[in-house]
Design a protein around this motif. Structure first.
Motif, PDB file in Angstrom:
ATOM      1  N   LYS A 120      39.743 -18.985  80.134  1.00 28.39           N
ATOM      2  CA  LYS A 120      39.585 -19.271  81.531  1.00 28.39           C
ATOM      3  C   LYS A 120      40.297 -20.305  82.008  1.00 28.39           C
ATOM      4  O   LYS A 120      41.026 -20.148  83.216  1.00 28.39           O
ATOM      5  N   THR A 121      40.487 -21.429  81.185  1.00 27.05           N
ATOM      6  CA  THR A 121      41.493 -22.569  81.672  1.00 27.05           C
ATOM      7  C   THR A 121      42.632 -21.933  81.403  1.00 27.05           C
ATOM      8  O   THR A 121      43.405 -22.256  82.353  1.00 27.05           O
ATOM      9  N   PHE A 122      43.092 -21.341  80.696  1.00 31.18           N
ATOM     10  CA  PHE A 122      44.552 -20.731  80.582  1.00 31.18           C
ATOM     11  C   PHE A 122      44.740 -19.885  81.718  1.00 31.18           C
ATOM     12  O   PHE A 122      46.021 -20.030  82.460  1.00 31.18           O
ATOM     13  N   ASN A 123      43.719 -18.984  82.228  1.00 31.19           N
ATOM     14  CA  ASN A 123      44.066 -18.177  83.278  1.00 31.19           C
ATOM     15  C   ASN A 123      44.285 -19.021  84.557  1.00 31.19           C
ATOM     16  O   ASN A 123      45.020 -18.763  85.425  1.00 31.19           O
ATOM     17  N   ASN A 124      43.380 -20.060  84.674  1.00 26.78           N
ATOM     18  CA  ASN A 124      43.507 -20.825  85.737  1.00 26.78           C
ATOM     19  C   ASN A 124      44.790 -21.503  85.941  1.00 26.78           C
ATOM     20  O   ASN A 124      45.578 -21.725  86.890  1.00 26.78           O
ATOM     21  N   GLU A 125      45.300 -22.245  84.656  1.00 29.37           N
ATOM     22  CA  GLU A 125      46.468 -22.643  84.588  1.00 29.37           C
ATOM     23  C   GLU A 125      47.748 -21.682  85.172  1.00 29.37           C
ATOM     24  O   GLU A 125      48.505 -22.190  85.688  1.00 29.37           O
ATOM     25  N   GLN A 126      47.502 -20.555  84.314  1.00 32.51           N
ATOM     26  CA  GLN A 126      48.619 -19.500  84.902  1.00 32.51           C
ATOM     27  C   GLN A 126      48.572 -19.277  86.193  1.00 32.51           C
ATOM     28  O   GLN A 126      49.904 -19.070  86.644  1.00 32.51           O
ATOM     29  N   GLN A 127      47.481 -19.226  86.679  1.00 37.57           N
ATOM     30  CA  GLN A 127      47.478 -18.889  88.099  1.00 37.57           C
ATOM     31  C   GLN A 127      47.777 -19.872  89.065  1.00 37.57           C
ATOM     32  O   GLN A 127      48.721 -19.724  89.888  1.00 37.57           O
ATOM     33  N   LYS A 128      47.768 -21.285  88.634  1.00 32.11           N
ATOM     34  CA  LYS A 128      48.306 -22.373  89.201  1.00 32.11           C
ATOM     35  C   LYS A 128      49.728 -22.345  89.242  1.00 32.11           C
ATOM     36  O   LYS A 128      50.364 -22.431  90.355  1.00 32.11           O
ATOM     37  N   TYR A 129      50.250 -21.884  87.982  1.00 32.72           N
ATOM     38  CA  TYR A 129      51.658 -22.038  87.755  1.00 32.72           C
ATOM     39  C   TYR A 129      52.465 -20.899  88.650  1.00 32.72           C
ATOM     40  O   TYR A 129      53.522 -21.198  89.268  1.00 32.72           O
ATOM     41  N   ASP A 130      51.714 -19.562  88.687  1.00 33.23           N
ATOM     42  CA  ASP A 130      52.054 -18.506  89.561  1.00 33.23           C
ATOM     43  C   ASP A 130      52.051 -18.739  91.022  1.00 33.23           C
ATOM     44  O   ASP A 130      53.259 -18.432  91.652  1.00 33.23           O
ATOM     45  N   ASP A 131      51.067 -19.497  91.327  1.00 28.89           N
ATOM     46  CA  ASP A 131      51.046 -19.901  92.775  1.00 28.89           C
ATOM     47  C   ASP A 131      52.121 -20.846  92.920  1.00 28.89           C
ATOM     48  O   ASP A 131      52.759 -20.884  94.208  1.00 28.89           O
ATOM     49  N   LYS A 132      52.403 -21.946  92.110  1.00 31.32           N
ATOM     50  CA  LYS A 132      53.562 -22.770  92.458  1.00 31.32           C
ATOM     51  C   LYS A 132      54.762 -22.352  92.334  1.00 31.32           C
ATOM     52  O   LYS A 132      55.871 -22.391  93.259  1.00 31.32           O
ATOM     53  N   ILE A 133      55.089 -21.293  91.436  1.00 39.62           N
ATOM     54  CA  ILE A 133      56.416 -20.566  91.391  1.00 39.62           C
ATOM     55  C   ILE A 133      56.704 -19.820  92.870  1.00 39.62           C
ATOM     56  O   ILE A 133      57.572 -20.081  93.670  1.00 39.62           O
ATOM     57  N   ARG A 134      55.506 -19.152  93.326  1.00 41.08           N
ATOM     58  CA  ARG A 134      55.515 -18.522  94.643  1.00 41.08           C
ATOM     59  C   ARG A 134      55.815 -19.600  95.743  1.00 41.08           C
ATOM     60  O   ARG A 134      56.505 -19.272  96.621  1.00 41.08           O
ATOM     61  N   ASN A 135      55.265 -20.593  95.727  1.00 40.51           N
ATOM     62  CA  ASN A 135      55.530 -21.551  96.564  1.00 40.51           C
ATOM     63  C   ASN A 135      57.031 -22.276  96.482  1.00 40.51           C
ATOM     64  O   ASN A 135      57.412 -22.375  97.814  1.00 40.51           O
ATOM     65  N   ILE A 136      57.308 -22.303  95.457  1.00 40.37           N
ATOM     66  CA  ILE A 136      58.551 -22.970  95.461  1.00 40.37           C
ATOM     67  C   ILE A 136      59.564 -21.912  95.773  1.00 40.37           C
ATOM     68  O   ILE A 136      60.567 -22.188  96.447  1.00 40.37           O
ATOM     69  N   ASP A 137      59.412 -20.468  95.399  1.00 35.12           N
ATOM     70  CA  ASP A 137      60.283 -19.459  95.722  1.00 35.12           C
ATOM     71  C   ASP A 137      60.416 -19.439  97.497  1.00 35.12           C
ATOM     72  O   ASP A 137      61.340 -19.381  98.034  1.00 35.12           O
ATOM     73  N   GLN A 138      59.288 -19.633  98.095  1.00 33.21           N
ATOM     74  CA  GLN A 138      59.210 -19.664  99.441  1.00 33.21           C
ATOM     75  C   GLN A 138      59.854 -20.762 100.191  1.00 33.21           C
ATOM     76  O   GLN A 138      60.731 -20.570 101.050  1.00 33.21           O
ATOM     77  N   ILE A 139      59.495 -21.765  99.432  1.00 32.17           N
ATOM     78  CA  ILE A 139      60.496 -23.081  99.961  1.00 32.17           C
ATOM     79  C   ILE A 139      61.962 -22.991  99.951  1.00 32.17           C
ATOM     80  O   ILE A 139      62.591 -23.184 100.835  1.00 32.17           O
ATOM     81  N   VAL A 140      62.402 -22.411  98.652  1.00 28.44           N
ATOM     82  CA  VAL A 140      63.893 -22.195  98.477  1.00 28.44           C
ATOM     83  C   VAL A 140      64.424 -20.911  99.500  1.00 28.44           C
ATOM     84  O   VAL A 140      65.522 -21.270 100.172  1.00 28.44           O
ATOM     85  N   GLN A 141      63.654 -20.059  99.722  1.00 24.97           N
ATOM     86  CA  GLN A 141      63.705 -18.973 100.764  1.00 24.97           C
ATOM     87  C   GLN A 141      64.108 -19.679 102.202  1.00 24.97           C
ATOM     88  O   GLN A 141      65.205 -19.373 102.772  1.00 24.97           O
ATOM     89  N   ASN A 142      63.056 -20.353 102.338  1.00 21.52           N
ATOM     90  CA  ASN A 142      63.241 -21.273 103.721  1.00 21.52           C
ATOM     91  C   ASN A 142      64.623 -22.086 103.899  1.00 21.52           C
ATOM     92  O   ASN A 142      65.136 -22.207 104.757  1.00 21.52           O
ATOM     93  N   LEU A 143      64.863 -22.928 102.954  1.00 20.27           N
ATOM     94  CA  LEU A 143      65.751 -23.628 102.881  1.00 20.27           C
ATOM     95  C   LEU A 143      67.245 -23.089 102.851  1.00 20.27           C
ATOM     96  O   LEU A 143      68.194 -23.539 103.630  1.00 20.27           O
ATOM     97  N   GLU A 144      67.319 -21.807 101.975  1.00 21.53           N
ATOM     98  CA  GLU A 144      68.377 -21.246 102.089  1.00 21.53           C
ATOM     99  C   GLU A 144      68.812 -20.323 103.483  1.00 21.53           C
ATOM    100  O   GLU A 144      69.933 -20.220 103.820  1.00 21.53           O
TER     101      GLU A 144
END
Length: 210
Positions: A120-144
């Motif tokens: 459960k902890t790993f899945n939560n961390e993975q979910q947090k990581y995936d969410d952050k990746i998506r957020n970073i991707d969105q920021i990069v797309q916006n900046l570009e």
């Protein structure tokens, strides 16, 4: 006259001997040593005595048979005692095994709970990581999609770690798309001291999105 007296004494002695013999037989019969109850039953009743009904071994064969019976009963009782001890030992072993199995089952249950918690902890961390990746991707797309100066103004307002994550992700996206990265140009537009600090941290720190 003398002969008559002697004869009388002899008869009295004989009668006394017979009486003694009879009483001896009666006494042995009462003790159960001999079996004369049927013969002397009228005499027992005459004196109001209980007729002896029990029998006792009166011969070596009877004694041997009685000993054999006693031995059989003793061996049977001994066998029952041994069997009882075996059953008690088996019951104790079963209880011990059940306790051990219960303990093992509890340990397995605890391990399963711990494993579930880790997953459960790993899945939560993975979910947090995936969410952050998506957020970073969105920021990069916006900046570009912005003017470079506007993009740099937004980068300057971020903390260093987020800037590093965004720049690294921009490089990865450009490499995957086989296109030019905007990272070098953005760094050139940033204040020199801030750009130097960000580049220093990018070199010294491993890749992280934490």
């Amino acid at each position: 006259m003398a002969r008559a007296k002697v004869l009388g004494k002899t008869i009295l002695l004989l009668i006394l001997i017979i009486v003694l013999i009879l009483f001896g037989i009666l006494w042995f019969d009462m003790l159960g040593i001999i079996q004369a109850k049927h013969t002397f039953a009228p005499i027992y009743k005459l004196f109001g005595l209980q007729v002896q009904t029990s029998t006792a071994p009166s011969s070596p064969n009877d004694l041997a048979e009685a000993d054999l019976d006693n031995d059989r009963w003793a061996k049977r009782i001994e066998s029952l005692d041994i069997r009882t001890e075996e059953l008690d030992k088996r019951e104790e072993d079963i209880l011990t095994a059940e306790n051990n199995n219960a303990q093992i089952a509890q340990e397995l249950e605890d391990q399963k709970k711990m494993q579930d918690e880790r997953e459960k902890t790993f899945n939560n961390e993975q979910q947090k990581y995936d969410d952050k990746i998506r957020n970073i991707d969105q920021i990069v797309q916006n900046l570009e999609g912005m003017q470079p100066t506007n993009a740099v103004n937004i980068l300057v307002g971020m903390d260093d770690q987020l800037v590093i994550d965004v720049l690294r992700r921009a490089d990865e996206r450009a490499l995957a798309a086989n296109s030019s990265s905007m990272v070098a140009y953005w760094l050139s537009l940033m204040p020199s001291d801030r750009a130097a600090e960000v580049q220093r941290k990018m070199v010294n720190k491993p890749t992280s999105l934490d």
